[in-house]
Design a protein around this motif. Structure first.
Motif, PDB file in Angstrom:
ATOM      1  N   ILE A   1       0.838  -1.203   0.000  1.00 45.20           N
ATOM      2  CA  ILE A   1       0.000   0.000   0.000  1.00 45.20           C
ATOM      3  C   ILE A   1       0.870   1.248   0.000  1.00 45.20           C
ATOM      4  O   ILE A   1       0.611   2.212  -0.733  1.00 45.20           O
TER       5      ILE A   1
ATOM      6  N   GLU B   1      -0.462   6.633  -6.298  1.00 42.60           N
ATOM      7  CA  GLU B   1      -1.311   6.247  -7.429  1.00 42.60           C
ATOM      8  C   GLU B   1      -2.727   5.904  -6.973  1.00 42.60           C
ATOM      9  O   GLU B   1      -3.707   6.255  -7.635  1.00 42.60           O
ATOM     10  N   TRP B   2      -2.849   5.229  -5.839  1.00 40.15           N
ATOM     11  CA  TRP B   2      -4.156   4.757  -5.392  1.00 40.15           C
ATOM     12  C   TRP B   2      -4.966   5.817  -4.629  1.00 40.15           C
ATOM     13  O   TRP B   2      -6.184   5.749  -4.580  1.00 40.15           O
ATOM     14  N   PHE B   3      -4.282   6.809  -4.036  1.00 39.05           N
ATOM     15  CA  PHE B   3      -4.967   7.759  -3.151  1.00 39.05           C
ATOM     16  C   PHE B   3      -4.767   9.205  -3.590  1.00 39.05           C
ATOM     17  O   PHE B   3      -4.541  10.098  -2.773  1.00 39.05           O
ATOM     18  N   ASN B   4      -4.833   9.416  -4.884  1.00 38.76           N
ATOM     19  CA  ASN B   4      -4.847  10.776  -5.435  1.00 38.76           C
ATOM     20  C   ASN B   4      -3.645  11.618  -4.996  1.00 38.76           C
ATOM     21  O   ASN B   4      -3.787  12.765  -4.596  1.00 38.76           O
TER      22      ASN B   4
ATOM     23  N   ASN C   1       2.331   2.088  -3.375  1.00 40.75           N
ATOM     24  CA  ASN C   1       1.376   2.518  -4.398  1.00 40.75           C
ATOM     25  C   ASN C   1       0.442   3.630  -3.926  1.00 40.75           C
ATOM     26  O   ASN C   1      -0.546   3.934  -4.600  1.00 40.75           O
ATOM     27  N   SER C   2       0.757   4.233  -2.790  1.00 39.27           N
ATOM     28  CA  SER C   2      -0.181   5.181  -2.182  1.00 39.27           C
ATOM     29  C   SER C   2      -0.465   6.385  -3.077  1.00 39.27           C
ATOM     30  O   SER C   2      -1.613   6.830  -3.180  1.00 39.27           O
TER      31      SER C   2
END
Length: 488
Positions: free
Chosen positions: A444, A450-453, A447-448
């Protein structure tokens, strides 16, 4: 700085520590090594814990990091206050009520055998790596100031450093460390205050108001950050500070072993209260020192071309005169040894109690086991430092907290679940859960953005990791046991 002056200073310094060790070790047995016979004065414990908590990492990295993060680290320190309050009012009363030597034995009473061994194993991993990193800082500085000019290789310098720690801790253990850490904390605080005074004199600053005005106008004194996508975002830093304090003090055998040497819970709580106040003040002094050092470098035309971890040592040993050089050398040595000596003792304690069942053996056998475990962890320290020296390319303080987010997370999840819920779990699956949780946290984190704006995780990895373990324990409900659970 002349290496022979450094050699004389360190020789006198360690002669003093060894003398203290000889005095405090008289009549010592394994109970003395592990608990100091629970007779430590709270004020000595509180003062000595400052040096243990700060370490050489704070001494070197925090002033240097001011160039990149300004005073934002103080947001984490403010979170520490809440974390230490929770330790003093929730964790410490439980430890005293259960009369624990290793705090991880609580996990056996609450969950079972495998949870107990898993918790202790994660502490051993966390503290071994973290303390080795801290010791690596001091070894680097001593290499620059002393060993390299004398032609001593880094590997030999590290071996000497660890040997000195072993010599003055192997007999008296935590009883010796309570006294030596008090002395070392005194040297640490004296060093930072004296350096601030001397640098201020070089800048022609008169009085505290002049110093504070210069720090405020330096461009480095910003404390609070409110952009949610900024790694220095206040709430992210503050709550991370809360949980870092809980896990790296309250769930850490090293710091709690000192607290558990107090005579009773009342004295231990007084220790924690005063420790909190002094620690906040000292951290602010370190940040202020960092701002003054960068102002000084700019005023004198000294380019800040070295890594931030090397900035303070570079100025102290080469540009600020012999008194600052001596003060710095004493400060970095005191800070790092105050942290490393107690870590070595705590690791020995946890392994002996949690994995060797030393309490059930006769004193002669206990002493022998403790002796060899103490040597074993000294060797492990040495190897980890050499590996870290080859691989590390980040600011040391960042590296330490990066590791803590992954290795202390399972401890946070285990203790919080055990304290707040009475739900029984399938103990045999806990080790696997505590391995998978850090892996999931790493994925997580990686990739934070990319995954969380665009949001990037920082110190709060620790919280996420603990939540994974907490949720996993909920799913590992043991239906056969039902609602029954040990009352701890």
């Amino acid at each position: 700085m002349n290496p022979y002056i450094s050699l004389v200073i360190l020789t006198v310094y360690f002669a003093m520590l060894i003398a203290v060790s000889i005095y405090t070790s008289k009549g010592a047995d394994t109970n003395t090594f592990f608990t100091a016979n629970r007779q430590s004065p709270w004020y000595l414990v509180a003062f000595g814990m400052i040096g243990t908590s700060l370490s050489g990492v704070t001494f070197v990295s925090v002033p240097g990091a001011v160039a990149n993060i300004q005073f934002s680290y103080f947001q984490v320190v403010l979170g520490y206050i809440v974390g230490y309050f929770i330790i003093g009012t929730v964790l410490m009363p439980m430890y005293y009520r259960l009369n624990l030597i290793s705090i991880y034995s609580y996990l056996e009473q609450r969950f079972g055998f495998w949870s107990y061994k898993t918790g202790s194993a994660f502490f051993l991993l966390s503290r071994t790596v973290g303390s080795a990193v801290r010791l690596y800082v001091a070894a680097q500085v001593l290499q620059i100031a002393l060993f390299k000019p004398l032609g001593v290789p880094f590997e030999v310098a590290v071996a000497i450093t660890i040997l000195l720690i072993w010599i003055y801790t192997f007999k008296g253990g935590v009883k010796t460390i309570i006294v030596t850490d008090t002395l070392q904390t005194f040297f640490l605080i004296t060093a930072v205050i004296l350096t601030i005074v001397l640098v201020s004199q070089e800048l022609n600053l008169k009085g505290v108001s002049d110093i504070w005005s210069t720090v405020q106008e330096s461009g480095y004194a910003q404390v609070f950050y409110w952009d949610t996508n900024d790694p220095k975002f206040f709430y992210k830093q503050f709550f991370a500070g809360v949980f870092i304090a809980i896990v790296m003090t309250g769930l850490d055998q090293d710091l709690m072993q000192k607290n558990l040497t107090c005579k009773n819970i009342g004295e231990a709580q007084k220790n924690m209260f005063w420790f909190t106040i002094v620690l906040v003040i000292v951290n602010f002094l370190f940040l202020s020192l960092g701002a003054l050092l960068y102002v000084y470098a700019t005023a004198k035309g000294i380019p800040a071309t070295v890594k931030t971890d090397e900035f303070y040592p570079m100025l102290a040993l080469n540009h600020l005169g012999i008194l600052v050089g001596v003060t710095f050398l004493l400060g970095i040595t005191a800070a790092t040894y105050a942290s490393s000596d107690s870590a070595l003792t705590a690791l020995t304690t946890a392994f002996c109690i949690d994995f060797m069942n030393i309490e059930k053996k006769p004193e002669r056998q206990r002493s022998k086991i403790k002796f060899w475990v103490h040597i074993g962890f000294s060797v492990v320290f040495y190897l980890v430092i050499l590996i870290f020296n080859r691989l590390n390319s980040k600011e040391v303080i960042t590296a330490v907290f990066d590791l803590a987010g992954y290795t202390y997370g399972p401890l946070l999840g285990l203790f919080s679940f055990g304290l707040f819920l009475k739900r029984p779990v399938k103990d045999r699956w806990v080790p696997l859960l505590c391995i998978l949780a850090p892996i999931a946290t790493y994925i997580i984190n990686d990739n934070s953005a990319e995954w969380f704006n665009g949001y990037k995780f920082g110190f709060e990895r620790l919280i996420i990791n603990g939540l994974f373990v907490f949720a996993g324990l909920w799913l590992l409900y043991d239906r056969k046991t039902g609602s029954a659970s040990p009352s701890v």
